[in-house]
Design an enzyme around this catalytic site. Structure first.
Site, mmCIF file in Angstrom:
data_model
loop_
_atom_site.group_PDB
_atom_site.id
_atom_site.type_symbol
_atom_site.label_atom_id
_atom_site.label_comp_id
_atom_site.label_asym_id
_atom_site.label_seq_id
_atom_site.Cartn_x
_atom_site.Cartn_y
_atom_site.Cartn_z
ATOM 1 N N GLU A 1 51.935 63.667 14.034
ATOM 2 C CA GLU A 1 50.693 63.508 13.269
ATOM 3 C C GLU A 1 49.459 63.749 14.140
ATOM 4 O OE1 GLU A 1 48.277 60.362 10.374
ATOM 5 O OE2 GLU A 1 49.962 59.641 11.567
ATOM 6 N N LYS B 1 52.704 65.544 9.850
ATOM 7 C CA LYS B 1 51.758 64.841 8.987
ATOM 8 C C LYS B 1 50.369 65.329 9.366
ATOM 9 C CE LYS B 1 50.286 60.317 7.288
ATOM 10 N NZ LYS B 1 50.641 58.894 7.094
#
Length: 295
Positions: A176, A213
């Site tokens: 992420e 993400k």
């Protein structure tokens, strides 16, 4: 690795519920839920209250596998129980929802326009505990504040260095590298990120897959190549401070990108709601996010 869970993450319809607020974000999450600092005096009491909130969400009939593929847990949630079962087992065995664990320890101070992850000295021990707890994968967050090529490269290098250790432990990492939605050159930062992510993912050997993400991109469809990449099990999107309506609208313009929302998922939920009010508010939120995720 659980092949049934991997198939669900690769091919299932739905979204990822992020229930992994920790440290500094916990008071904010509780305040949004209607629980102010006057309700707790110690960190232990604070985490007990947030676990009760998460338990209420997870045990709600609205929180179901028809809409939700997976949920990301905080370490203390993994170590706790829901209705007498370890949290990860409750998610999978009762709900049919794949459990992930947040493993980062927060962000370092800004340097070269980015905030890398703080050191994780106990990572290998945490990963071993996660495997024992039947966790499927992990999540770790860093943040890009502006389009600095050196900073973006540093973020991505660090993410993949840690991801290799997570893969070695038998878990699937969610990488992420968030791009701040208020970055003055957000679109340029996303182009740099795409280039560096693609280089690392192309270099992954066969049999190694990661998830990503990412902030919903300024340019619609920017990450379609990553979504289709054979080494990427799934690409999910964070809400990043957008309202649920804004996040859903942006998400729906990016086919194949699915939600992994936290604040946007929990918006409107309150401690003082009746069961019926709580469940119907959560159901409406889930239905909206699901619709945007399958567009």
């Amino acid at each position: 690795m659980n092949t049934q869970q991997m198939d669900r993450m690769r091919n299932g319809q739905g979204f990822v519920a992020a229930l992994d607020q920790s440290g500094g974000s916990t008071p904010r999450a509780l305040e949004g839920y209607g629980i102010g600092p006057e309700r707790y005096s110690t960190e232990e009491e604070m985490f007990d209250l947030v676990h009760a909130m998460r338990t209420r969400v997870i045990t709600s009939p609205a929180f179901d596998s028809r809409h939700i593929l997976a949920s990301i847990l905080f370490e203390r949630t993994m170590d706790s129980q829901i209705e007498g079962r370890p949290s990860a087992d409750y998610l999978w065995e009762v709900k049919g929802i794949v459990p992930f664990l947040k493993v980062d320890k927060g962000l370092a101070d800004e340097e070269n326009g980015v905030r890398v992850m703080k050191p994780m000295p106990g990572l290998d021990e945490l990963l071993a505990r996660a495997v024992q707890a039947n966790i499927f994968g992990t999540k770790m967050r860093s943040v890009i504040l502006r389009a600095d090529p050196e900073g973006v490269r540093t973020i991505v290098d660090q993410q993949f260095e840690v991801a290799q250790r997570i893969l070695d432990a038998g878990l699937v990492p969610i990488i992420e590298p968030e791009v701040d939605i208020h970055a003055p050159d957000k679109a340029e930062a996303e182009q740099l990120l795409l280039k560096d992510l693609t280089g690392h993912i192309d270099a992954l050997p066969e049999g190694r897959e990661v998830m990503l993400k990412l902030t919903i991109p300024t340019v619609d469809g920017l990450y379609s190549g990553l979504i289709a990449h054979p080494r990427v099990a799934r690409v999910v999107a964070l809400s990043g401070g957008y309202s649920r309506e804004e996040a859903d609208e942006h998400l729906a313009r990016n086919p194949g990108l699915i939600a992994s929302f936290s604040r946007a998922l929990l918006a409107g939920l309150r401690d003082d709601q009746t069961k019926e009010e709580f469940d119907s508010t959560l159901a409406a939120s889930i239905a909206e996010i699901y619709a945007a995720s399958i567009t």
